[in-house]
Design an enzyme around this catalytic site. Structure first.
Site, PDB file in Angstrom:
ATOM      1  N   HIS A  83       0.769  -0.923   0.107  1.00  0.00           N
ATOM      2  CA  HIS A  83       0.122  -0.115   0.183  1.00  0.00           C
ATOM      3  C   HIS A  83       1.002   1.123   0.147  1.00  0.00           C
ATOM      4  O   HIS A  83       2.003   1.072   0.415  1.00  0.00           O
ATOM      5  CB  HIS A  83      -0.957   0.046   1.310  1.00  0.00           C
ATOM      6  CG  HIS A  83      -1.809  -0.952   1.596  1.00  0.00           C
ATOM      7  ND1 HIS A  83      -1.384  -2.181   2.403  1.00  0.00           N
ATOM      8  CD2 HIS A  83      -3.071  -1.175   1.258  1.00  0.00           C
ATOM      9  CE1 HIS A  83      -2.191  -2.942   2.456  1.00  0.00           C
ATOM     10  NE2 HIS A  83      -3.628  -2.279   1.883  1.00  0.00           N
ATOM     11  N   ASP A 138       2.462   1.995   3.398  1.00  0.00           N
ATOM     12  CA  ASP A 138       3.288   0.795   4.064  1.00  0.00           C
ATOM     13  C   ASP A 138       4.579   1.335   3.681  1.00  0.00           C
ATOM     14  O   ASP A 138       5.701   1.171   4.518  1.00  0.00           O
ATOM     15  CB  ASP A 138       3.182  -0.343   3.340  1.00  0.00           C
ATOM     16  CG  ASP A 138       1.691  -1.024   3.417  1.00  0.00           C
ATOM     17  OD1 ASP A 138       1.040  -0.663   4.287  1.00  0.00           O
ATOM     18  OD2 ASP A 138       1.668  -1.934   2.681  1.00  0.00           O
TER      19      ASP A 138
HETATM   20  C1  XLS Z   1      -7.375  -6.595   4.493  1.00  0.00           C
HETATM   21  C2  XLS Z   1      -7.016  -6.828   3.182  1.00  0.00           C
HETATM   22  C3  XLS Z   1      -5.987  -5.784   2.587  1.00  0.00           C
HETATM   23  C4  XLS Z   1      -5.978  -5.896   1.272  1.00  0.00           C
HETATM   24  C5  XLS Z   1      -5.117  -4.779   0.673  1.00  0.00           C
HETATM   25  O1  XLS Z   1      -8.390  -7.389   5.279  1.00  0.00           O
HETATM   26  O2  XLS Z   1      -6.722  -8.049   3.131  1.00  0.00           O
HETATM   27  O3  XLS Z   1      -4.689  -6.137   3.455  1.00  0.00           O
HETATM   28  O4  XLS Z   1      -5.084  -7.090   0.704  1.00  0.00           O
HETATM   29  O5  XLS Z   1      -5.242  -3.618   1.008  1.00  0.00           O
END
Ligand code: XLS
Ligand code: CA
Ligand code: CA
Length: 438
Positions: A101, A104
């Site tokens: 993300h 991140d």
């Molecule tokens: C959350 C999601 C998230 C997505 C990406 O539950 O899994 O991590 O994979 O935003």
């Protein structure tokens, strides 16, 4: 740059009799299965957020793991240390992809211009790092759920300014994904849903989400993004109800709004089970619609009603998953470990044990899925199960060459049909065990 995971060697394949916790028992990257190397069947990816950012914080307590990597958190020095740690981690495990993300990668600033400047700086640093390796980006995404501004959603928000802000984040995350050569771009509709219908205009919100996705596709294509966009269905959490409830719902949405040519599914195991489905169900629904693109590989705890994102160890589930993947002819995306260590597993060794577990589980799943297909008993049974459709009347129905009246006369002629053949579930489950444990 000094080594970060000092006591961890490069993880090698030692075979199923090895008891070395820092070795693969089943993942043998170059082993060829059904004509392709294991590493090609299993494009594993590291999720930046869980592996490099998450410390085990939950709503009852603070983190247990130290992910400062010797720097002060919230700084660009820390952001770079995470890149160094991530690349060393992936190289030691032979992982070829990562997912991220925007937030991140760098600490989010007060002003979007400064956040974007930081993102430019860190992506230059990541690009430099990538040069000496064969590590690539699997997919990128924008975090449009953590910041309080997204309390009512991003594409589904009531605030046009928040919507514009989300669009700006998507534009930048797409720029980054293209810059890093990403195979895909994910929309996980974190807060795209509602808490109560009393305050929600569902139609308005869904139309706006679709408009945002169309703008993302148009922009992505205009900057040379040739990969797939993905929707990652999840039924609930954080919202009580999320619009991308499951694969079937998300596919219906994409078709309704003319997005189905550019989008596929990113199926997460734990999200499928939260929707009351098996992991295999959502994979199959995506596959039969030509939309199985990528996978977030983890497992949940079916005794718990929330998303636990555990590292997968269930070989039955992994086998069923890889069975679907093989039948699908592979993935355009990969297998992202959107999985996190349990809070009490807070050491560096635990990070490696977790990935070794997950990679070995899927490697074993791949081996067993290929054996199931090569064995042929399941395919043979399914073919036989539908064999009555090979008759003249069966073919007429399949080819749209009959009518309700003709079937009425046909039914009258036969008087009463015989019972359909046995479903043979127990026999098939025994075949499954037979292959799994031979
Ligand atoms: C959350 C999601 C998230 C997505 C990406 O539950 O899994 O991590 O994979 O935003
Ligand atoms: Ca999840
Ligand atoms: Ca996920």
């Amino acid at each position: 740059m000094s080594e970060i995971f000092k006591n961890i060697p490069e993880i090698k394949f030692e075979g199923k009799d090895s008891t070395n916790p820092l070795a693969f028992k089943h993942y043998d990257a170059d082993r060829v299965i059904m004509g392709k190397k294991m590493s090609e069947h299993l494009p594993f990816a590291m999720a930046w957020w869980h592996n490099l950012c998450a410390t085990g914080t939950d709503m009852f307590g603070s983190g247990t793991a130290d992910k400062s990597f010797g720097t002060e958190k919230g700084t660009m020095e820390h952001a770079k240390a995470k890149v160094d740690a991530g690349f060393e981690f992936m190289q030691k495990l032979g992982i070829k992809y990562f997912c991220f993300h925007d937030v991140d990668l760098v600490p989010e600033a007060e002003d979007i211009k400064e956040t974007n400047r930081r993102l430019d700086e860190i992506s230059d640093y990541i690009l430099e790092k990538m040069k000496g390796t064969d590590i690539k980006c699997l997919w990128g995404t924008a975090n449009m759920f953590s910041n309080p501004r997204f309390m009512n959603g991003a594409g589904s928000t009531n605030s046009v300014d928040v919507y514009a802000f989300a669009a700006a984040q998507i534009k930048k995350a797409l720029d980054l994904t293209v810059k890093l050569g990403g195979r895909g771009y994910v929309f996980w509709g974190g807060r795209e849903g509602y808490e109560t219908l009393l305050n929600t205009d569902v139609k308005f919100e869904q139309e706006n989400i679709a408009k945002l996705m169309h703008m993302a596709v148009d922009y992505g294509r205009s900057i040379g993004f040739e990969g797939d966009f993905y929707i990652e269905p999840k039924p609930k959490e954080p919202m009580k109800h999320q619009y991308d409830f499951d694969a079937a719902t998300a596919i219906g949405f994409l078709r309704q709004y003319g997005l189905d040519k550019d989008f596929k599914m990113n199926i997460e195991a734990n999200h499928a089970t939260l929707a009351g489905h098996t992991f295999q169900h959502d994979l199959r629904i995506s596959a039969i619609n030509g939309m199985l693109g990528s996978i977030d590989a983890n497992q949940g705890d079916t005794l718990l009603g929330w998303d636990t994102d555990e590292f997968p160890f269930d070989v039955y589930e992994a086998t069923k998953c890889m069975y679907e993947v093989l039948k699908n002819g592979g993935l355009t995306g990969g297998l992202n470990f959107d999985s996190k260590n349990r809070r009490p597993s807070y050491t560096v060794e635990d990070m490696f044990y977790a990935f070794i577990l997950g990679m070995d589980t899927f490697a074993l799943g791949l081996i067993k899925a290929a054996e199931l297909i090569e064995d042929g008993r399941i395919d043979e049974f399914v073919k036989e199960k539908y064999s009555s459709w090979n008759t003249e009347i069966g073919q007429k129905i399949r080819n749209n060459k009959t009518t309700l009246e003709e079937l009425f006369h046909y039914a009258e002629e036969i008087g009463a049909p015989e019972l359909p053949g046995s479903g043979r579930q127990e026999y098939l489950e025994a075949v499954f065990n037979n292959i799994l444990f031979k």
